[in-house]
Design a protein around this motif. Structure first.
Motif, mmCIF file in Angstrom:
data_model
loop_
_atom_site.group_PDB
_atom_site.id
_atom_site.type_symbol
_atom_site.label_atom_id
_atom_site.label_comp_id
_atom_site.label_asym_id
_atom_site.label_seq_id
_atom_site.Cartn_x
_atom_site.Cartn_y
_atom_site.Cartn_z
ATOM 1 N N HIS A 73 0.839 -1.214 0.000
ATOM 2 C CA HIS A 73 0.000 0.000 0.000
ATOM 3 C C HIS A 73 0.869 1.258 0.000
ATOM 4 N N ALA A 74 2.127 1.107 0.440
ATOM 5 C CA ALA A 74 3.025 2.258 0.472
ATOM 6 C C ALA A 74 3.280 2.812 -0.930
ATOM 7 N N ILE A 75 3.321 1.926 -1.941
ATOM 8 C CA ILE A 75 3.562 2.419 -3.300
ATOM 9 C C ILE A 75 2.334 2.308 -4.203
ATOM 10 N N LEU A 76 1.373 1.414 -3.843
ATOM 11 C CA LEU A 76 0.227 1.208 -4.737
ATOM 12 C C LEU A 76 -1.051 1.883 -4.235
ATOM 13 N N GLY A 77 -1.084 2.234 -2.946
ATOM 14 C CA GLY A 77 -2.290 2.827 -2.364
ATOM 15 C C GLY A 77 -2.709 4.104 -3.080
ATOM 16 N N TRP A 78 -1.722 4.792 -3.615
ATOM 17 C CA TRP A 78 -1.999 6.062 -4.303
ATOM 18 C C TRP A 78 -2.896 5.853 -5.519
ATOM 19 N N TYR A 79 -2.757 4.699 -6.174
ATOM 20 C CA TYR A 79 -3.588 4.402 -7.354
ATOM 21 C C TYR A 79 -5.059 4.427 -6.982
ATOM 22 N N SER A 80 -5.406 3.694 -5.903
ATOM 23 C CA SER A 80 -6.807 3.610 -5.495
ATOM 24 C C SER A 80 -7.363 4.994 -5.195
ATOM 25 N N ARG A 81 -6.491 5.824 -4.609
ATOM 26 C CA ARG A 81 -6.911 7.191 -4.262
ATOM 27 C C ARG A 81 -7.286 7.961 -5.525
ATOM 28 N N VAL A 82 -6.420 7.893 -6.559
ATOM 29 C CA VAL A 82 -6.676 8.618 -7.810
ATOM 30 C C VAL A 82 -7.950 8.083 -8.461
ATOM 31 N N TYR A 83 -8.108 6.762 -8.439
ATOM 32 C CA TYR A 83 -9.269 6.114 -9.058
ATOM 33 C C TYR A 83 -10.552 6.585 -8.385
#
Ligand code: HEM
Lengths: 220, 123
Positions: A196-206
């Motif tokens: 989530h440290a590097i991929l969590g940002w994707y969900s946020r943008v989505y």
């Protein structure tokens, strides 16, 4: 004997740790993005940086979202935990000394006693999270071994680093254990719960793009 | 009586001149006053015993007065802090790095001697 172990963990194994962190991290980001583009192109088309950045800025601000206002104790512990978790190893004097001696690069360090307090804060926050996973029925229900594994990997270098710094138990054993747990920390960031440290940002943008761009609503 | 005075004078001479000289020779730890307040415990370092045990005959691996073509130029033993500042303004080697580079490099190369912080800065 000790020298070869110390050289192995601080040499090749540390290179492996940072290598997997960077290359594994890039691989996970690229492969997840291309999977999303293949399977969910219609939604991706709506993704806008503006929405994403606006949402992320709210979510990285303490009490900047309704979610963060709901449970102030969790919010404070979560922010203290994550700030200390990242800032301590990066700005630790001993770590910077090693970068300086081996690569000739350095940057300002935290005073040792401040880093020491931040280390204790990380350990205390980790204990709080562990306690919550056991005691809070709702949280206990969604907890699996993966959560415990992630918590142990995360806390490892802080517990062993603290014991090494204070020279509690055998120092040589503890410093080697510290470097091994530190490398495990780096190795597991791109995978599993810690990603989530590097991929969590994707969900946020989505989510941000769907809320702000399509539903015209805030997502914070 | 005369004998006694001579003996006493001789003894006094020993105490005043020779004993301090011995004490000064015997470096047992490095606790450089140039750092003012130390962040870490002082480093135990038995100068003569260390060099004997490590098989260092000369003084050059450590004492120098400068560098030429990447090699140390031999110099009289002096305090590291005489030439290495704690916070130099140019790109010369600072005092902490001078100690660390010299001590740790050789221990790494020899695969003997302390290499991690707490092995030298012993509580
Ligand atoms: C991967 C290679 C790593 C190396 C070679 C390394 C090395 C060291 C060294 C030499 C110390 C000083 C021990 C002392 O003062 O005696 C230290 C302390 C510490 N390190 Fe690391 N470390 C590594 C990774 C990490 C990671 C990934 C983290 C955190 C996620 C971390 C967190 C800490 C902490 C919290 C301390 C103790 C701070 C204190 O209590 O004052 N280290 N480390």
């Amino acid at each position: 004997m000790y020298h070869s172990i110390y050289d192995l963990v601080t040499g090749p194994l540390t290179w492996l740790g940072f290598g997997v962190l960077v290359l594994g991290g890039l691989f996970r980001m690229v492969s997840l993005y291309s999977l999303a583009k293949k399977k969910d192109a219609s939604s991706i088309a709506y993704n806008k940086a503006k929405y994403g950045i606006r949402s992320i800025l709210h979510w990285i601000t303490p009490f900047g979202t309704l979610g963060w206002k709901e449970n102030p104790v969790i919010t404070v512990v979560t922010f203290v935990f994550h700030i200390c978790l990242l800032a301590t190893p990066i700005f630790l004097g001993a770590h910077i000394d090693l970068w300086d001696l081996n690569f000739g690069v350095s940057w300002p360090a935290l005073p040792d006693h401040v880093a020491d307090i931040m280390t204790v804060l990380v350990i205390a926050a980790g204990c709080f999270f562990a306690y919550r996973r056991v005691v809070d029925k709702t949280v206990a229900f969604v907890t699996t071994w993966k959560d415990w594994f992630a918590l142990c990997v995360t806390m490892g270098p802080f517990i062993t680093g603290f014991l090494a710094y204070h020279q509690i138990f055998n120092y040589q054993f503890m410093i080697v254990l510290h470097v091994i747990t530190g490398i495990a920390w780096l190795l597991f960031i791109p995978f599993g719960r810690l990603s989530h440290a590097i991929l969590g940002w994707y969900s946020r943008v989505y989510i941000a793009s769907e809320f702000q761009g399509v539903r015209h609503a805030k997502d914070w | 009586m005369k004998k006694c005075i001579t003996l006493m004078l001789a003894l006094a001479a020993v105490v005043v001149f020779i004993l301090p000289a011995f004490c000064q020779e015997d470096i047992t730890e490095i606790k450089d006053p140039a750092f003012q307040t130390l962040k870490r415990p002082a480093v135990p370092f038995m100068h003569d015993e260390h060099n004997e045990k490590a098989g260092l005959d000369g003084c050059l691996p450590c004492h120098h007065e400068g560098m030429e073509n990447g090699e140390f130029v031999e110099g009289d033993p002096a305090k590291c802090a005489d030439c290495h500042e704690v916070a130099p303004t140019d790109d010369s080697t600072d005092l902490k790095t001078a100690y660390h580079q010299q001590c740790i490099q050789c221990h790494e190369d020899a695969a003997k001697g302390p290499v991690a912080c707490g092995e030298c800065h012993v509580k």
